[in-house]
Design a protein around this motif. Structure first.
Motif, mmCIF file in Angstrom:
data_model
loop_
_atom_site.group_PDB
_atom_site.id
_atom_site.type_symbol
_atom_site.label_atom_id
_atom_site.label_comp_id
_atom_site.label_asym_id
_atom_site.label_seq_id
_atom_site.Cartn_x
_atom_site.Cartn_y
_atom_site.Cartn_z
ATOM 1 N N LYS A 183 -37.877 -56.953 10.888
ATOM 2 C CA LYS A 183 -38.114 -58.344 10.457
ATOM 3 C C LYS A 183 -39.583 -58.743 10.578
ATOM 4 N N TYR A 184 -40.214 -58.395 11.686
ATOM 5 C CA TYR A 184 -41.609 -58.784 11.909
ATOM 6 C C TYR A 184 -42.536 -58.084 10.911
ATOM 7 N N ASP A 185 -42.323 -56.789 10.711
ATOM 8 C CA ASP A 185 -43.122 -56.061 9.723
ATOM 9 C C ASP A 185 -42.974 -56.683 8.336
ATOM 10 N N LEU A 186 -41.741 -57.007 7.986
ATOM 11 C CA LEU A 186 -41.487 -57.593 6.674
ATOM 12 C C LEU A 186 -42.132 -58.963 6.548
ATOM 13 N N ARG A 199 -53.050 -61.260 15.483
ATOM 14 C CA ARG A 199 -54.114 -60.998 14.507
ATOM 15 C C ARG A 199 -54.296 -59.498 14.301
ATOM 16 N N ALA A 200 -54.213 -58.736 15.377
ATOM 17 C CA ALA A 200 -54.316 -57.280 15.255
ATOM 18 C C ALA A 200 -53.142 -56.723 14.454
ATOM 19 N N ASP A 201 -51.965 -57.271 14.672
ATOM 20 C CA ASP A 201 -50.799 -56.841 13.889
ATOM 21 C C ASP A 201 -51.022 -57.103 12.407
ATOM 22 N N PHE A 202 -51.516 -58.290 12.089
ATOM 23 C CA PHE A 202 -51.703 -58.648 10.685
ATOM 24 C C PHE A 202 -52.795 -57.815 10.030
ATOM 25 N N ALA A 203 -53.756 -57.348 10.807
ATOM 26 C CA ALA A 203 -54.846 -56.541 10.256
ATOM 27 C C ALA A 203 -54.332 -55.255 9.611
ATOM 28 N N GLU A 204 -53.109 -54.830 9.960
ATOM 29 C CA GLU A 204 -52.513 -53.660 9.324
ATOM 30 C C GLU A 204 -52.066 -53.960 7.898
ATOM 31 N N TYR A 205 -51.999 -55.261 7.556
ATOM 32 C CA TYR A 205 -51.470 -55.673 6.254
ATOM 33 C C TYR A 205 -52.483 -56.441 5.409
ATOM 34 N N GLY A 206 -53.310 -57.266 6.047
ATOM 35 C CA GLY A 206 -54.230 -58.116 5.313
ATOM 36 C C GLY A 206 -55.500 -58.375 6.092
ATOM 37 N N ASP A 207 -56.276 -59.326 5.630
ATOM 38 C CA ASP A 207 -57.582 -59.641 6.205
ATOM 39 C C ASP A 207 -57.425 -60.538 7.433
ATOM 40 N N PRO A 208 -57.723 -60.049 8.648
ATOM 41 C CA PRO A 208 -57.559 -60.865 9.852
ATOM 42 C C PRO A 208 -58.501 -62.062 9.905
ATOM 43 N N HIS A 236 -42.793 -67.104 13.587
ATOM 44 C CA HIS A 236 -42.213 -65.975 14.309
ATOM 45 C C HIS A 236 -42.233 -66.284 15.805
ATOM 46 N N SER A 237 -41.070 -66.571 16.370
ATOM 47 C CA SER A 237 -39.766 -66.466 15.744
ATOM 48 C C SER A 237 -38.968 -67.719 16.062
ATOM 49 N N VAL A 238 -38.077 -68.083 15.174
ATOM 50 C CA VAL A 238 -37.204 -69.224 15.393
ATOM 51 C C VAL A 238 -36.310 -68.986 16.605
ATOM 52 N N SER A 239 -35.989 -67.729 16.874
ATOM 53 C CA SER A 239 -35.115 -67.395 17.999
ATOM 54 C C SER A 239 -35.665 -67.915 19.316
ATOM 55 N N GLU A 240 -36.982 -67.853 19.471
ATOM 56 C CA GLU A 240 -37.609 -68.337 20.701
ATOM 57 C C GLU A 240 -37.388 -69.829 20.871
ATOM 58 N N LEU A 241 -37.418 -70.585 19.774
ATOM 59 C CA LEU A 241 -37.198 -72.028 19.845
ATOM 60 C C LEU A 241 -35.767 -72.344 20.273
ATOM 61 N N LEU A 242 -34.829 -71.490 19.880
ATOM 62 C CA LEU A 242 -33.429 -71.711 20.227
ATOM 63 C C LEU A 242 -33.159 -71.504 21.712
ATOM 64 N N VAL A 250 -38.630 -66.199 10.667
ATOM 65 C CA VAL A 250 -37.801 -65.090 11.145
ATOM 66 C C VAL A 250 -36.850 -65.592 12.221
ATOM 67 N N VAL A 251 -35.597 -65.129 12.165
ATOM 68 C CA VAL A 251 -34.644 -65.395 13.236
ATOM 69 C C VAL A 251 -33.897 -64.102 13.544
ATOM 70 N N ASP A 252 -33.688 -63.851 14.824
ATOM 71 C CA ASP A 252 -32.988 -62.650 15.282
ATOM 72 C C ASP A 252 -31.502 -62.967 15.402
ATOM 73 N N ASP A 253 -30.682 -62.266 14.638
ATOM 74 C CA ASP A 253 -29.249 -62.514 14.675
ATOM 75 C C ASP A 253 -28.653 -62.270 16.059
ATOM 76 N N ASP A 254 -29.273 -61.365 16.825
ATOM 77 C CA ASP A 254 -28.747 -61.053 18.152
ATOM 78 C C ASP A 254 -29.009 -62.171 19.154
ATOM 79 N N ALA A 255 -29.932 -63.067 18.823
ATOM 80 C CA ALA A 255 -30.316 -64.131 19.750
ATOM 81 C C ALA A 255 -29.774 -65.492 19.333
ATOM 82 N N ALA A 256 -28.920 -65.524 18.331
ATOM 83 C CA ALA A 256 -28.376 -66.792 17.831
ATOM 84 C C ALA A 256 -26.931 -66.590 17.399
ATOM 85 N N THR A 257 -26.147 -67.633 17.482
ATOM 86 C CA THR A 257 -24.769 -67.543 17.016
ATOM 87 C C THR A 257 -24.735 -67.530 15.494
#
Length: 213
Positions: A34-37, A62-71, A130-136, A165-172
């Motif tokens: 999910k995060y990569d996507l 920012r380092a993660d995003f640098a693998e995909y785009g301009d940080p 990233h991520s809605v799960s943390e807010l829940l 992004v939401v993690d199905d394992d962390a939410a009903t």
């Protein structure tokens, strides 16, 4: 595991339509990409990116995003650093919220970041959460739902696309169903013996086919 290429995304997801101010929720179990996507989508949707990060600190994100785009075109509302007892200086593209539980502060910081990049001449940006799960972990589903509606409305008012992004394992199941409602589309991810895959569905339409990535 291969990351999704631009061709993969374009074949399975209407990138041009989403880029014109539409929103999508990426949902799925842990370790299903999910995060990569999310990062790949944000880069595909706009030259500039603003991420509300509830769990990843600004430097790491920012380092993660640098693998995909301009940080250097990556702005962030960091909700993790201060909650973990760490801090860094705010700059033009970084804002710190005290913790993921302070939704009002997160919204204020996000609006301030939007204003700043607009003042710098940015006309189009992609918004990520990233991520809605943390807010829940801190709030009931309805309160998180209202927060997302406000954030998405702000992005939509600017014709900016948004991806959360939401993690199905962390939410009903009920919580995830509720949280999909403000979004124009949903991307579901999975991981099995054959690897990772996703499928795209616009609101009120049939599910797309599974696409490996």
């Amino acid at each position: 595991m291969e990351e999704p290429t631009a061709e993969t995304l374009d074949s399975a997801i209407p990138i041009a339509e989403l880029a014109a101010g539409r929103s999508v929720l990426v949902r799925g179990p842990a370790m299903s990409g999910k995060y990569d996507l999310l990062l790949r989508l944000l880069d595909a949707l706009a030259d500039h990116v603003l991420l509300v990060s509830t769990s990843r600190q600004a430097t790491g994100a920012r380092a993660d995003f640098a693998e995909y785009g301009d940080p250097d075109r990556f702005g962030i509302v960091d909700c993790a650093s201060r909650a973990q007892g760490r801090d860094g200086g705010e700059d033009a593209l970084v804002r710190y919220a005290s913790s993921p539980k302070n939704l009002t502060e997160i919204g204020v910081k996000f609006t301030d970041l939007v204003d700043t990049v607009q003042d710098d001449g940015v006309e189009h940006a992609a918004v990520g959460v990233h991520s809605v799960s943390e807010l829940l972990m801190y709030w009931e589903t309805e309160r998180v739902y209202q927060f997302l509606r406000v954030l998405l409305a702000e992005a939509q008012g600017l014709d900016w696309p948004a991806v959360a992004v939401v993690d199905d394992d962390a939410a009903t199941d009920q919580a995830v169903t509720t949280l999909t409602q403000p979004f124009d589309a949903v991307i579901t991810t999975r991981r099995d013996d054959d690897g990772r895959a996703f499928r795209y569905q616009e609101s009120g339409r049939e599910l797309g086919d599974w696409t490996a990535f």
